[in-house]
Design a protein around this motif. Structure first.
Motif, PDB file in Angstrom:
ATOM      1  N   VAL A  68       0.825  -1.206   0.000  1.00  0.00           N
ATOM      2  CA  VAL A  68       0.000   0.000   0.000  1.00  0.00           C
ATOM      3  C   VAL A  68       0.863   1.260   0.000  1.00  0.00           C
ATOM      4  CG1 VAL A  68      -1.799   1.276   1.215  1.00  0.00           C
ATOM      5  CG2 VAL A  68      -1.938  -1.196   1.071  1.00  0.00           C
ATOM      6  N   GLU A  69       1.976   1.254   0.718  1.00  0.00           N
ATOM      7  CA  GLU A  69       2.895   2.388   0.673  1.00  0.00           C
ATOM      8  C   GLU A  69       3.396   2.604  -0.758  1.00  0.00           C
ATOM      9  OE1 GLU A  69       4.076   4.475   3.037  1.00  0.00           O
ATOM     10  OE2 GLU A  69       3.760   3.539   4.995  1.00  0.00           O
ATOM     11  N   PHE A  70       3.718   1.508  -1.428  1.00  0.00           N
ATOM     12  CA  PHE A  70       4.159   1.584  -2.829  1.00  0.00           C
ATOM     13  C   PHE A  70       3.064   2.195  -3.703  1.00  0.00           C
ATOM     14  CE2 PHE A  70       3.857  -0.520  -6.987  1.00  0.00           C
ATOM     15  CZ  PHE A  70       5.050  -0.134  -7.579  1.00  0.00           C
ATOM     16  N   LEU A  71       1.849   1.696  -3.539  1.00  0.00           N
ATOM     17  CA  LEU A  71       0.736   2.201  -4.348  1.00  0.00           C
ATOM     18  C   LEU A  71       0.480   3.677  -4.088  1.00  0.00           C
ATOM     19  CD1 LEU A  71      -1.769  -0.792  -3.983  1.00  0.00           C
ATOM     20  CD2 LEU A  71      -0.425  -0.193  -6.012  1.00  0.00           C
ATOM     21  N   ASP A  72       0.598   4.103  -2.835  1.00  0.00           N
ATOM     22  CA  ASP A  72       0.335   5.501  -2.513  1.00  0.00           C
ATOM     23  C   ASP A  72       1.394   6.427  -3.105  1.00  0.00           C
ATOM     24  OD1 ASP A  72      -2.074   6.120  -1.225  1.00  0.00           O
ATOM     25  OD2 ASP A  72      -1.049   7.079   0.445  1.00  0.00           O
TER      26      ASP A  72
END
Length: 222
Positions: A68-72
């Protein structure tokens, strides 16, 4: 096509599924029987755990928070972790609350005992652990009620990853029919708002073989 290896009642897989949907990103779901420890899957994630997301360029990403950090960062148009340092800190605090504290006190005692043990061949559910999980879930529902009374969403004014993490765990417990919603109406009101989001609806169609959910699981007006 982006691929997400998951388990239907893995709250961490559900967290990534919801994040992808909220960001409007297409992906293909593949159920991974992690207990089989397939060499091909272990090559993607040596920890042998879901979720694992494989991007269209073939690069794999493991661990729900890392994904999720990557996606954000890569798709910032729809932020889920916050717009400033204060909101990001509060979001991460609450995500840790549900992914660590709620998971240890409730999810493991209910989902692991009732579902995962069956697939891992670890014997019968521990009735004592189930009893503890059912006792402790009320504390967390009270905390959700407290947060949602003070804020529009759990971490602030915007729907975000804190709501996603909490709902991912609770939806797995709700699949088992073990959430005492009637005793916690304020937490239920928050969950109804989350449950009605378009991103959430695919989760309501999940089914585990031999373990159908109760009728209210897929009911938006339960």
């Amino acid at each position: 096509m982006r691929i997400l290896y998951h388990q239907p009642l893995s709250p961490f897989s559900r967290k990534v599924r919801l994040a992808l949907k909220e960001k409007g990103l297409d992906f293909e779901l593949r159920v991974e029987r992690v207990w089989e420890r397939r060499p091909e899957f272990l090559a993607l994630n040596p920890a042998g755990q879901v979720p694992v997301m494989v991007e269209p360029d073939g690069k794999p990403y493991a661990d729900s928070m890392a994904i999720v950090e990557f996606l954000d960062e890569v798709y910032p148009d729809r932020r889920l972790i916050g717009f400033d340092p204060e909101s990001r800190a509060e979001t991460r605090r609450l995500v840790a609350w549900f992914d660590q504290k709620f998971y240890a006190e409730v999810t493991l005692n209910l989902v692991f005992e009732k579902v995962n043990k069956r697939f891992y061949g670890l014997g019968n559910p521990d009735s004592g652990a189930i009893r503890v999980g059912k006792q402790l879930i009320g504390v967390h529902l009270d905390y959700i009620a407290e947060l949602s009374e003070r804020r529009r969403w759990l971490a602030g004014d915007e729907f975000g990853l804190a709501d996603i993490a909490a709902a991912s765990h609770l939806s797995c417990i709700d699949y088992l029919g073990d959430v005492p919603w009637d005793a916690h109406p304020r937490a239920k009101d928050w969950y109804v708002r989350v449950k009605s989001r378009p991103s959430f609806r695919p989760l309501l169609g999940d089914h585990v073989a031999g373990m159908p959910p109760p009728p209210q699981y897929a009911d938006l007006d339960f």
